[in-house]
Design a protein around this motif. Structure first.
Motif, PDB file in Angstrom:
ATOM      1  N   ASN A 258      -4.144  11.617   3.338  1.00  0.00           N
ATOM      2  CA  ASN A 258      -2.823  12.191   3.620  1.00  0.00           C
ATOM      3  C   ASN A 258      -2.310  12.970   2.411  1.00  0.00           C
ATOM      4  OD1 ASN A 258      -2.991  10.834   5.986  1.00  0.00           O
ATOM      5  ND2 ASN A 258      -1.376   9.366   5.553  1.00  0.00           N
ATOM      6  N   ILE A 259      -1.847  14.187   2.668  1.00  0.00           N
ATOM      7  CA  ILE A 259      -1.311  15.017   1.586  1.00  0.00           C
ATOM      8  C   ILE A 259       0.049  15.529   2.035  1.00  0.00           C
ATOM      9  CG2 ILE A 259      -1.680  17.114   0.209  1.00  0.00           C
ATOM     10  CD1 ILE A 259      -4.762  16.630   1.198  1.00  0.00           C
ATOM     11  N   TYR A 260       1.058  15.269   1.234  1.00  0.00           N
ATOM     12  CA  TYR A 260       2.387  15.746   1.594  1.00  0.00           C
ATOM     13  C   TYR A 260       2.680  17.044   0.845  1.00  0.00           C
ATOM     14  CZ  TYR A 260       7.003  15.873   3.341  1.00  0.00           C
ATOM     15  OH  TYR A 260       8.123  16.290   4.006  1.00  0.00           O
TER      16      TYR A 260
ATOM     17  N   LEU B 265       2.715  16.810   7.375  1.00  0.00           N
ATOM     18  CA  LEU B 265       1.637  16.127   6.663  1.00  0.00           C
ATOM     19  C   LEU B 265       0.319  16.868   6.863  1.00  0.00           C
ATOM     20  CD1 LEU B 265       1.421  13.489   5.007  1.00  0.00           C
ATOM     21  CD2 LEU B 265       0.650  12.379   7.092  1.00  0.00           C
ATOM     22  N   ILE B 266      -0.442  16.997   5.792  1.00  0.00           N
ATOM     23  CA  ILE B 266      -1.787  17.581   5.873  1.00  0.00           C
ATOM     24  C   ILE B 266      -2.771  16.421   5.797  1.00  0.00           C
ATOM     25  CG2 ILE B 266      -3.449  19.104   4.727  1.00  0.00           C
ATOM     26  CD1 ILE B 266      -0.980  20.503   3.406  1.00  0.00           C
ATOM     27  N   ILE B 267      -3.744  16.405   6.701  1.00  0.00           N
ATOM     28  CA  ILE B 267      -4.784  15.368   6.623  1.00  0.00           C
ATOM     29  C   ILE B 267      -6.100  16.078   6.353  1.00  0.00           C
ATOM     30  CG2 ILE B 267      -6.000  13.521   7.808  1.00  0.00           C
ATOM     31  CD1 ILE B 267      -3.549  12.863   9.287  1.00  0.00           C
ATOM     32  N   SER B 268      -6.630  15.858   5.163  1.00  0.00           N
ATOM     33  CA  SER B 268      -7.872  16.518   4.753  1.00  0.00           C
ATOM     34  C   SER B 268      -8.894  15.443   4.421  1.00  0.00           C
ATOM     35  CB  SER B 268      -7.588  17.399   3.527  1.00  0.00           C
ATOM     36  OG  SER B 268      -8.771  18.056   3.122  1.00  0.00           O
ATOM     37  N   GLY B 269      -9.958  15.388   5.193  1.00  0.00           N
ATOM     38  CA  GLY B 269     -10.992  14.375   4.970  1.00  0.00           C
ATOM     39  C   GLY B 269     -10.455  12.965   5.077  1.00  0.00           C
ATOM     40  N   GLY B 270      -9.435  12.770   5.937  1.00  0.00           N
ATOM     41  CA  GLY B 270      -8.878  11.429   6.126  1.00  0.00           C
ATOM     42  C   GLY B 270      -7.816  11.052   5.110  1.00  0.00           C
TER      43      GLY B 270
ATOM     44  N   ILE C 158       0.854  -1.192   0.000  1.00  0.00           N
ATOM     45  CA  ILE C 158       0.000   0.000   0.000  1.00  0.00           C
ATOM     46  C   ILE C 158       0.885   1.234   0.000  1.00  0.00           C
ATOM     47  CG2 ILE C 158      -1.765   1.319   1.233  1.00  0.00           C
ATOM     48  CD1 ILE C 158      -2.879  -1.135   2.374  1.00  0.00           C
ATOM     49  N   TYR C 159       0.662   2.089  -0.974  1.00  0.00           N
ATOM     50  CA  TYR C 159       1.458   3.318  -1.061  1.00  0.00           C
ATOM     51  C   TYR C 159       0.912   4.352  -0.091  1.00  0.00           C
ATOM     52  CZ  TYR C 159       4.429   1.473  -4.562  1.00  0.00           C
ATOM     53  OH  TYR C 159       5.382   0.710  -5.186  1.00  0.00           O
ATOM     54  N   THR C 160       1.827   4.885   0.704  1.00  0.00           N
ATOM     55  CA  THR C 160       1.436   5.824   1.754  1.00  0.00           C
ATOM     56  C   THR C 160       2.216   7.105   1.598  1.00  0.00           C
ATOM     57  OG1 THR C 160       1.368   6.161   4.146  1.00  0.00           O
ATOM     58  CG2 THR C 160       3.095   4.717   3.342  1.00  0.00           C
ATOM     59  N   SER C 161       1.525   8.233   1.799  1.00  0.00           N
ATOM     60  CA  SER C 161       2.195   9.533   1.736  1.00  0.00           C
ATOM     61  C   SER C 161       3.047   9.682   2.969  1.00  0.00           C
ATOM     62  CB  SER C 161       1.158  10.655   1.685  1.00  0.00           C
ATOM     63  OG  SER C 161       0.245  10.420   0.659  1.00  0.00           O
ATOM     64  N   GLY C 162       4.291   9.302   2.870  1.00  0.00           N
ATOM     65  CA  GLY C 162       5.199   9.393   4.010  1.00  0.00           C
ATOM     66  C   GLY C 162       5.624  10.823   4.223  1.00  0.00           C
ATOM     67  N   THR C 163       6.739  11.013   4.899  1.00  0.00           N
ATOM     68  CA  THR C 163       7.160  12.383   5.188  1.00  0.00           C
ATOM     69  C   THR C 163       8.217  12.876   4.221  1.00  0.00           C
ATOM     70  OG1 THR C 163       8.658  11.465   6.817  1.00  0.00           O
ATOM     71  CG2 THR C 163       6.597  12.320   7.630  1.00  0.00           C
ATOM     72  N   THR C 164       8.485  12.128   3.175  1.00  0.00           N
ATOM     73  CA  THR C 164       9.413  12.644   2.166  1.00  0.00           C
ATOM     74  C   THR C 164       8.854  12.374   0.788  1.00  0.00           C
ATOM     75  OG1 THR C 164      10.593  10.552   2.292  1.00  0.00           O
ATOM     76  CG2 THR C 164      11.524  12.381   3.512  1.00  0.00           C
ATOM     77  N   GLY C 165       8.854  13.429  -0.021  1.00  0.00           N
ATOM     78  CA  GLY C 165       8.536  13.362  -1.444  1.00  0.00           C
ATOM     79  C   GLY C 165       7.531  12.321  -1.864  1.00  0.00           C
TER      80      GLY C 165
ATOM     81  N   TYR D 112      -8.157  15.961  -4.207  1.00  0.00           N
ATOM     82  CA  TYR D 112      -8.055  16.357  -2.792  1.00  0.00           C
ATOM     83  C   TYR D 112      -6.727  17.017  -2.445  1.00  0.00           C
ATOM     84  CZ  TYR D 112      -5.604  11.868  -2.146  1.00  0.00           C
ATOM     85  OH  TYR D 112      -4.729  10.811  -2.243  1.00  0.00           O
ATOM     86  N   LYS D 113      -5.745  16.930  -3.356  1.00  0.00           N
ATOM     87  CA  LYS D 113      -4.440  17.572  -3.110  1.00  0.00           C
ATOM     88  C   LYS D 113      -4.368  18.988  -3.680  1.00  0.00           C
ATOM     89  CE  LYS D 113      -1.955  13.146  -3.424  1.00  0.00           C
ATOM     90  NZ  LYS D 113      -0.938  12.397  -4.178  1.00  0.00           N
ATOM     91  N   VAL D 114      -5.351  19.348  -4.508  1.00  0.00           N
ATOM     92  CA  VAL D 114      -5.325  20.672  -5.161  1.00  0.00           C
ATOM     93  C   VAL D 114      -5.621  21.746  -4.115  1.00  0.00           C
ATOM     94  CG1 VAL D 114      -6.463  22.125  -6.892  1.00  0.00           C
ATOM     95  CG2 VAL D 114      -6.024  19.694  -7.381  1.00  0.00           C
ATOM     96  N   PRO D 115      -4.776  22.795  -4.034  1.00  0.00           N
ATOM     97  CA  PRO D 115      -5.011  23.830  -3.026  1.00  0.00           C
ATOM     98  C   PRO D 115      -6.402  24.455  -3.158  1.00  0.00           C
ATOM     99  CG  PRO D 115      -2.830  24.098  -3.992  1.00  0.00           C
ATOM    100  CD  PRO D 115      -3.543  23.049  -4.811  1.00  0.00           C
ATOM    101  N   ALA D 116      -7.072  24.614  -2.012  1.00  0.00           N
ATOM    102  CA  ALA D 116      -8.378  25.265  -1.995  1.00  0.00           C
ATOM    103  C   ALA D 116      -8.214  26.761  -2.233  1.00  0.00           C
ATOM    104  CB  ALA D 116      -9.052  25.016  -0.652  1.00  0.00           C
ATOM    105  N   ARG D 117      -7.018  27.267  -1.865  1.00  0.00           N
ATOM    106  CA  ARG D 117      -6.741  28.689  -2.009  1.00  0.00           C
ATOM    107  C   ARG D 117      -5.268  28.838  -2.345  1.00  0.00           C
ATOM    108  NH1 ARG D 117      -6.167  32.712   2.251  1.00  0.00           N
ATOM    109  NH2 ARG D 117      -6.211  30.989   3.711  1.00  0.00           N
ATOM    110  N   ILE D 118      -4.958  29.752  -3.282  1.00  0.00           N
ATOM    111  CA  ILE D 118      -3.558  30.078  -3.597  1.00  0.00           C
ATOM    112  C   ILE D 118      -3.428  31.590  -3.506  1.00  0.00           C
ATOM    113  CG2 ILE D 118      -1.702  29.948  -5.312  1.00  0.00           C
ATOM    114  CD1 ILE D 118      -3.082  27.517  -6.537  1.00  0.00           C
ATOM    115  N   VAL D 119      -2.438  32.062  -2.774  1.00  0.00           N
ATOM    116  CA  VAL D 119      -2.223  33.505  -2.667  1.00  0.00           C
ATOM    117  C   VAL D 119      -0.822  33.844  -3.178  1.00  0.00           C
ATOM    118  CG1 VAL D 119      -3.815  33.770  -0.718  1.00  0.00           C
ATOM    119  CG2 VAL D 119      -1.407  33.357  -0.270  1.00  0.00           C
TER     120      VAL D 119
END
Length: 505
Positions: A403-405, A396-401, A159-166, A464-471
């Motif tokens: 994982n997003i690195y 790590l960002i967790i959005s709706g369960g 299972i591929y998991t969004s770890g803490t590197t790349g 789910y990885k696309v930024p909701a807001r970009i400034v």
């Protein structure tokens, strides 16, 4: 992670089909299968896959929605001695192609919902054969002897998991990992003959997959839904006898928003994973008679590590409970074990811990140094050994369960010709737990177009990885050594005003 001798080595579904053939095993969209029927369907599917040339030791990648075929594949790979690579159906084609190639899959099985993506992946990965579900149905089974014995150390899933590197890493999970987790979970949450586990989490995630193993080990039915739908969940609980469900916080919030009448006393436990659980949510659930069990887990530990039983949830706000039977926890800072109440990195040891990362000996050695899984998560234990998780893997960002690195999203933004620098963080969000927000510094002379940047991301990343807001900013906050100060950036990008805490639960 050696298992004791005497661990049940028989194919679990096959054993259950012999001992309780008429008991219900699976329900999906009005159809039902007994354990005997599911066992037979799994055998036929295995023989068809054998006819496609899958040999012991090969890997099968699957891009399937949650349905009976995915259930049969999960139970059937071991009968061919094949390892399963379940793919997240929400990923973009470049992400999928990378995982399929990294996992060394020989065959990619897909259904009508994922056909376009699967065919695109097959074009990108040399030597990969993509097979549609209906194509598999038409294949003549190849009569070969099936493997009905399992070694506990045998790998079932990568299972591929969004770890803490790349890039994500493929966690190798064994039959022993899943089996032990199922038994330890039952010891914690109990088991009653009328149990029925409602499965609404995606089956490509460890949280969804582990339900399928629990059900055959426990001898209970899975009520499988193709996706999370609040009305369907409530129907299953009110009218179909669902007693257990696994959800993430955003799902629970939606259930409670739609509910005014109490939950029936037949419903036993909502197992909560996928990041810290707001206490207001726990209290609202209890007010409606919905017992909740906040838990802490991760892919590398075959789902649950610690779980707080429902009767303790009110007394220990913010806790994820004590470790499951056979699992040990340590809190370590700078190489030293921390006293109760002092935070540090959460380390896990036990028979539920993965065999390592696929094809990554250095990452495996780091993650499992000294025989303990170094989670990268920060937390503390109280005097009684209850775990409190403070931070999920620093960045790590967790959005709706999910994982997003941030580094992955930043990498995509930096591919855009207008962007000179990018910083991505999670900010509190009342619905998703966290929302992905990005700040960019533009190249000289470039114009800022937020919609175009988001579209650029959408073409290259899962939604789910696309930024909701970009400034656009003049400069990103950095340390003297040039490292991005994510916490400072998160403060700058937080939504303005008093409504910072999750509201509207």
């Amino acid at each position: 992670m050696g298992m004791a001798t005497g661990w049940p080595t028989t194919d679990w579904l096959h054993w259950r089909a012999r001992h309780a053939p008429e008991r219900e095993a699976l329900r999906f969209q009005g159809r039902s299968w007994t354990f005997a029927q599911l066992d037979e369907a799994v055998t036929q599917l295995a023989l068809r896959r054998a006819a496609l040339g899958l040999e012991p030791g090969d890997r099968l990648a699957v891009l399937l929605g949650s349905g009976p075929l995915m259930v049969q594949v999960v139970h059937g790979v071991g009968r061919l001695g094949v390892e399963l690579v379940p793919l997240n159906t929400r990923l973009a084609v470049p992400e999928l192609a990378w995982q399929v190639a990294d996992g060394g899959a020989k065959l990619l099985l897909y259904d009508e919902t994922t056909a376009a993506a699967a065919e695109a992946v097959a074009r990108e990965v040399p030597g990969l054969r993509a097979v549609a579900a209906e194509e598999l149905e038409a294949v003549r089974p190849r009569e070969i002897p099936l493997h009905l014995e399992r070694e506990p150390g045998q790998v079932h899933t990568i299972i591929y998991t969004s770890g803490t590197t790349g890039r994500p890493k493929g966690a190798r999970l064994t039959y022993g990992n899943y089996g032990w987790n199922a038994l330890a979970s039952a010891l914690n949450l109990g088991l009653v003959p009328s149990d029925r586990w409602l499965a609404v989490l995606p089956l490509f995630h460890v949280g969804g997959l582990s339900i399928l193993f629990r059900a055959v080990i426990y001898g209970i039915p899975v009520l499988l839904h193709p996706r999370f739908d609040v009305a369907a969940v409530h129907h299953a609980i009110d009218h179909e006898g669902a007693t257990l469900v696994s959800v993430v916080s955003v799902m629970l919030a939606r259930m409670l928003e739609a509910r005014t009448e109490p939950y029936p006393p037949t419903f036993r436990v909502a197992l909560l994973g996928g990041g810290p659980v707001p206490q207001v949510l726990v209290e609202r659930a209890q007010g409606l008679g919905l017992p909740v069990a906040p838990s802490y887990g991760l892919t590398e530990a075959a789902s649950q590590v610690a779980t707080l039983p429902p009767h303790e949830a009110a007394a220990r706000p913010g806790s994820s409970g004590r470790p499951l039977f056979g699992v040990e926890l340590r809190i370590v800072q700078d190489g030293r074990d921390q006293p109760p109440g002092e935070p540090g990195e959460i380390l896990v040891r036990g028979p539920n811990v993965m065999a390592g990362y696929h094809g990554q000996p250095e990452a495996t050695a780091r993650a499992l140094a000294g025989g303990w899984l170094h989670t990268g998560d920060v937390g503390y234990l109280d005097e009684q050994g209850y775990l409190y998780v403070l931070d999920r893997r620093d960045d790590l960002i967790i959005s709706g369960g999910e994982n997003i690195y941030p580094a992955e999203v930043e990498g995509v933004l930096l591919e855009h010709p207008a962007v000179a620098e990018a910083g991505v963080v999670g900010v509190p969000d009342p619905v998703w737990g966290q929302a992905v927000v990005a700040a960019v510094r533009l190249r000289p002379g470039a114009a800022f177009d937020e919609a175009a940047l988001r579209q650029f991301c959408r073409e290259r990343l899962a939604g789910y990885k696309v930024p909701a807001r970009i400034v656009a900013v003049e400069a990103l906050p950095r340390t003297p050594s040039g490292k991005l100060m994510r916490r400072r950036l998160a403060e700058l990008l937080r939504p303005p005003g008093p409504d910072r805490a999750p509201s509207g639960w």
